[in-house]
Enzyme design. Structure first.
Site, mmCIF file in Angstrom:
data_model
loop_
_atom_site.group_PDB
_atom_site.id
_atom_site.type_symbol
_atom_site.label_atom_id
_atom_site.label_comp_id
_atom_site.label_asym_id
_atom_site.label_seq_id
_atom_site.Cartn_x
_atom_site.Cartn_y
_atom_site.Cartn_z
ATOM 1 N N TYR A 142 27.350 7.251 35.477
ATOM 2 C CA TYR A 142 28.397 7.557 34.501
ATOM 3 C C TYR A 142 28.332 6.664 33.252
ATOM 4 O O TYR A 142 28.928 6.974 32.240
ATOM 5 C CB TYR A 142 29.791 7.433 35.132
ATOM 6 N N LYS A 193 20.003 6.975 47.865
ATOM 7 C CA LYS A 193 19.003 8.047 47.909
ATOM 8 C C LYS A 193 17.639 7.372 47.732
ATOM 9 O O LYS A 193 16.852 7.706 46.833
ATOM 10 C CB LYS A 193 19.319 9.059 46.783
ATOM 11 N N ASP A 225 22.719 12.542 51.200
ATOM 12 C CA ASP A 225 22.843 13.917 51.713
ATOM 13 C C ASP A 225 23.215 13.900 53.202
ATOM 14 O O ASP A 225 24.040 14.704 53.665
ATOM 15 C CB ASP A 225 21.561 14.733 51.455
ATOM 16 N N ASP A 249 32.100 8.965 43.986
ATOM 17 C CA ASP A 249 33.074 9.917 43.453
ATOM 18 C C ASP A 249 33.103 11.153 44.344
ATOM 19 O O ASP A 249 34.157 11.637 44.766
ATOM 20 C CB ASP A 249 32.642 10.282 42.019
ATOM 21 N N ASP A 253 35.952 12.091 47.581
ATOM 22 C CA ASP A 253 36.733 13.337 47.557
ATOM 23 C C ASP A 253 36.506 14.140 48.831
ATOM 24 O O ASP A 253 37.432 14.749 49.372
ATOM 25 C CB ASP A 253 36.338 14.198 46.342
#
Ligand code: NAD
Length: 361
Positions: A142, A193, A225, A249, A253
């Protein structure tokens, strides 16, 4: 006894409705314990845009810096959706995070036993879920450079964002996460990752190095993943999770859904001297102004404020327990209502919890 200064930034929509309930609970704690809290309100988000033209006036930034902690509501709404980027309500929150160097975002996701049937997942999967996602908040995809967009003469375009981390940025959030894990069940999953991204390889290297200082914590590395799958398959596997900004993020959620309603989930953002505490949910324009929003996320955020910024873990425990008791007594706001329970509004739920907190002293 010293006075704790608490900045109250309610923001927009249901932020204006749930934040006063959280403040009310803190006032009950102050009255019962003799602690002295001084509340000062500040403008942020759409409310600040309407009043001053920008999402966070200088006065709010100064107020935040001079406080011991910030009780935040939520910002945004359809009214400001078309504003240019720099005048969007969420810019106010981003500016605060940056100004206060809030690099670690703590989001607990807990499945309350009496709400297990509000979760979209099967009882057998979700029952007993109690985890904490520690998300890096000021770096990564970000914020990384280069970022931007170039438009080509032929009408095409190219856009770029960069996932960049320094070892220092990784180390400080890793330490925050190990500290959290130490106060919980001493298990930490570091999510990355690393099979594809070089930045994740550095992440893994640094977290592994920091782990040497926390021999009591059991560390595992999980690919993002796999983590996304495991969260809906066996969420009880996890205790504390630490991860990069964008991964965090998304995963936090996903974890939020396990708890049944957004209205139940608090959060803390830590880093520098001043911590910021806010419900995970947004301004809920669909129900704003109706007095039906669930104030529990805001109230549990106030409990986190007491625990992490004011060193008042005992008072935080009383609030957590009071919330459980009110739910056990069968009171519910509309978002978690089920047959056989008693429907209450925002203020009534706040009053019920306040009464239980008061009784606990
Ligand atoms: P939202 O969290 O506001 O609402 C999602 C759904 O959950 C809605 O149906 C809403 O009614 C329900 N809900 C949320 N909180 C609830 C509560 N306390 N009690 C009962 N029901 C509740 O998310 P959204 O609809 O995607 O976003 C609405 C606005 O909020 C947007 O402008 C968005 O940018 C903003 N937002 C702000 C923050 C923040 O300030 N940190 C976070 C998320 C979204």
């Amino acid at each position: 006894m010293s006075t704790h200064r608490i900045a109250v930034l309610a923001g927009d929509g249901i932020g204006q409705e749930v934040t006063p309930q959280a403040q009310k609970i803190l006032q009950v704690v102050a009255k019962a314990t003799g602690a002295s809290f001084e509340f000062e309100a500040g403008l942020v988000g759409g409310a600040a845009i309407d009043a001053t033209g920008g999402p966070i006036p200088e006065s709010t930034l100064r107020l935040a810096e001079q406080s011991d902690a910030i009780l935040f509501g939520a910002v945004g709404g359809p009214k400001w959706d078309d504003a240019p980027q720099e005048r969007r309500p969420e810019r106010g929150l981003l500016a605060l995070r940056k100004e206060l160097d809030l690099f670690a975002n703590l989001r607990p996701a807990r499945c309350f036993p009496m709400l297990v049937d509000s979760s979209p997942l099967k009882r057998s999967v979700v029952e007993g879920t109690d985890l904490m996602v520690v998300r890096e908040l000021t770096g990564g995809l970000y914020f990384g450079e280069p970022r931007g967009r170039e438009d080509f003469a032929d009408g095409g375009a190219r856009a770029v964002n960069t996932m960049a981390y320094t070892s220092r940025e990784i180390e400080r959030v890793a330490r925050a996460a190990f500290d959290v894990a130490m106060k919980r069940r001493k298990r930490l999953a570091s999510v990355d990752k690393a099979n594809v991204l070089i930045v994740s390889q550095l992440w893994r290297e640094v977290v592994t190095r920091v782990a040497k200082d926390y021999p009591q914590v059991q560390l595992e590395h999980v690919l993002v993943d796999n983590c996304a799958m495991a969260l809906v398959h066996t969420p009880t596997h996890f205790d504390t999770i630490v991860t990069e900004n964008t991964f965090g993020d998304i995963l936090s959620d996903e974890a939020a859904i396990l708890a049944g309603s957004m209205g139940m989930l608090p959060s803390a953002s830590l880093g520098g001297r001043v911590g910021l505490y806010e419900p995970v949910h947004g301004t809920a324009p669909d129900i704003a102004g109706q007095g039906i929003a669930n104030p529990i996320a805001a109230i549990l955020s106030a409990a986190m404020l007491l625990r992490y910024s004011l060193g008042r873990g005992g008072d935080a425990d009383r609030i957590d327990a009071a919330v459980l008791r009110v739910l056990e007594q069968g009171y519910r706001t509309r978002d978690v209502y089920a047959d056989g329970t008693t429907l209450v509004g925002t203020t009534e739920m706040g009053d019920l919890i306040a009464r239980e907190v008061e009784r606990s002293y």
